[in-house]
Motif scaffolding. Sequence first.
Motif, short mmCIF file in Angstrom:
data_model
loop_
_atom_site.label_atom_id
_atom_site.label_comp_id
_atom_site.label_asym_id
_atom_site.label_seq_id
_atom_site.Cartn_x
_atom_site.Cartn_y
_atom_site.Cartn_z
N ARG A 144 0.84 -1.20 0.00
CA ARG A 144 0.00 0.00 0.00
C ARG A 144 0.87 1.25 0.00
O ARG A 144 2.08 1.19 0.28
CB ARG A 144 -0.92 0.02 1.23
N SER A 201 -3.66 4.63 -0.65
CA SER A 201 -4.11 3.77 -1.75
C SER A 201 -5.31 2.95 -1.30
O SER A 201 -5.43 2.58 -0.13
CB SER A 201 -2.98 2.84 -2.19
N LYS A 202 -6.18 2.65 -2.23
CA LYS A 202 -7.39 1.88 -1.91
C LYS A 202 -7.22 0.39 -2.13
O LYS A 202 -7.87 -0.41 -1.46
CB LYS A 202 -8.56 2.39 -2.76
N SER A 203 -6.37 0.00 -3.08
CA SER A 203 -6.24 -1.42 -3.43
C SER A 203 -4.84 -1.93 -3.12
O SER A 203 -3.88 -1.16 -3.06
CB SER A 203 -6.55 -1.64 -4.92
N ASP A 211 -8.60 7.30 -5.38
CA ASP A 211 -8.39 6.34 -6.47
C ASP A 211 -7.08 6.63 -7.20
O ASP A 211 -6.64 7.78 -7.30
CB ASP A 211 -9.54 6.43 -7.47
#
Length: 765
Positions: free
Chosen positions: A457, A472-474, A524
């Motif tokens: 991340r 970060s989201k993912s 995003d």
Amino acid sequence: MRAKQPSLRSTAWLAVLTMMAGAFFGGQAVLSAGARRQEAPEQEKDKKEEKKDEKKTDKKDEKKGLPLKSDRKIEFTTDEGTWLSLDVSPDAKTIAFELVGDLYTLPIEGGQAKLISGGMFFDSQPKFSPDGQWIAFLSDREGSENIWIIHPDGTGAKQVSKDPNSEFTSPSWAPDGKYIFVSKAAFGIGSSEAWMYHVDGGTGVQITKSKPTPTTKRQERPNAMGVVASADGKYLYYATKLGSLAYNLQFPSWHIARRDRKTGDEDDIIQQIRSAFRPVLSPDGKQLLYVTRYETESGLRLRNLESGEDRWVKYPVTRDDQESLFTRDVFPGYAFLPNGKEIIYNQDGKIKRLDLVSGTEKVIPFTAQVSQELGPKLDFPQKVEQGPVKVRLIMDPVESPDGKRLAFSAMTHLYTMELPGGKPQRLTSGNTPEFQPAWSPDGKSIAYVTWSREGGRLWKTSAAGGTPTQLSKSLAVYSNPAWSPDGTKIVLLRGNAYDRENSVFDGGQTGNADLVWIPSEGGDANLILPARGAGGPHFTREKDRIYVYTPQGLVSLRYDGTDRRNHLIVKGQGLYFFEEPIPADDIQPSPDGQWVLAHVMNQLYLIAMPVVGGETPTVNVTSAAVPVKRLTDIGADYFQWADDGKTITWAVGASLFREPLSAISFEPTKDEKKEAEKKEAEAKDADKSGPDKKDTDAKKDEKKDEKKERKLKEQEKDVQEIAVNLEIPRKTPKGTIVLRGATVITLRGGQARRAAFRQERKYST
């Protein structure tokens, strides 16, 4: 800025080739010293020196053999051996074979093997001469591998070739017994060429060329392996392929070629879907045995050269060596019996005799008394310290915008320290591995990336410490974060976490990474473009342009991936097997765009960046068209522009070095100046000026050089070294741990051809 690190394969070859280069240039230094002695001005002194040199030469000639002396011995009896190359005498009474680097003979019926050549040197691949009076073989008994011959009773050993830096493979005799054919390659990863050597001496005659033209690429160079001559002497047969060592080998690789010894014409005569190699001709020259692969095993096939009939004679046999470097050929040596109806070969540790017509097979039993002399036992017990672990490598060190603090990663955690001599402090308190800190433009925040088996991340934390914020989201492989000049975005590389976790080699970022940006407050990821091998992003004072280093050189582009511009290509000389200049590992422009820092062969260079239109300019650091200065001599692990481009920093181990840009001079050093003048003088006619004028000019130039050298030494004082002193508590069992290990059981001719390793741990509380 993180300097790109070499892959595991590159690192291994770098270690080997560095040792080779040391040996080579050490020898050159000795030769140069000898040359200087011979240039003494007084004739009488010359004569004395010549006599001394003659005495030294005589002593050198008397001192033969390997420099490694015997210190111990191991002895055992065996009735088997793997990868044994062997041959049969012309009278079909004797077998010659190699075993653990020694040569033995054996009655064709079997029995007690007789040692005919043993010692610390490595002997291999014996081959009987047509009259049976000699055995050709390979040996490194004089320090480098060469062709030797010896009588079958072990007497009269004689060196045939005298090549100091090559690898030989699979010697075989010409029908008249006057020449020995062999495959030869430059030490390392060179392609093999066919050569022939007269038994009475000479430097050898080259038959095939691995580099037909000066521009032939390494993976397009043909090999000639396992050369054998037809009984009538008209043809040579050998296995051939393009290139040397290759990973992820695709079949077919090898095929068998026939070469006309008069015209030089070469024809491919045997091709198989899984390769064909190790040709052996029948005594009458009408049949050819060869090895090929079927499914997962190797096997022997027989080709009738008159009718073209081709059939299996034995499957499976010893596994071939196609996927390796084939320094002992692709398959161990085997041979026809003089009747042309039977062969002998090595399989499952035994010597076997096979009838080609009936297919019946029997074992030829043997017993060998092995007595191996060994070098000194490399056993050095070391007590492992129990106190804190001293950090010897800081990763990705980066200065704060005001130059007062340093952030870096060590032992998978982030630290900051006051410059120049502060004590490092943990920036975070988590256990997840943390890497690649990046300061925000205002110096208040630090972005960094983490990695775990589940993925990584992007995070942000206060420069004073505290609870980090996930940006970060993912989950992904995030690397090389860089803040935009206005502090609103973080540009970085994003790869696939699953691909990295399941890759063969861990090279850091994945090959399918994208260049993205994420809002500095989190959100995003926005795609800029597929990275396609590009390195980490960085910025100059142009707020809307991102710079990345790509395989095509230094490139800049906008946040939407448009308006792409190619700025500069930097190259330098690679290791010895790189014949053409190789690209830099990384390039980073200065904030004002006037200079770049380039990382070439682990050395850091400062280079002026020309601004031109049209074709991208190329700078070679060894012969540059613009000012170039090498800043390091022992290398740089990481590097960065600091103080808004006024200072250059780089790190080696646990030390950070700083040098003001204004203190750097592009004047050549004294040694560089002398070398350039020497080359210039050699290109001119020595008779154009008299000796007096030459002496006067030389003295003037020497004084100038001394002044420049003093100036350069003063400038070296401007380089500041900051040692990062960081100790971390050690997590080890209580008590004393003694490590004993990496004991090399035997060395053959200076090379660890057969080595065993052990590690012994002793715990005491």
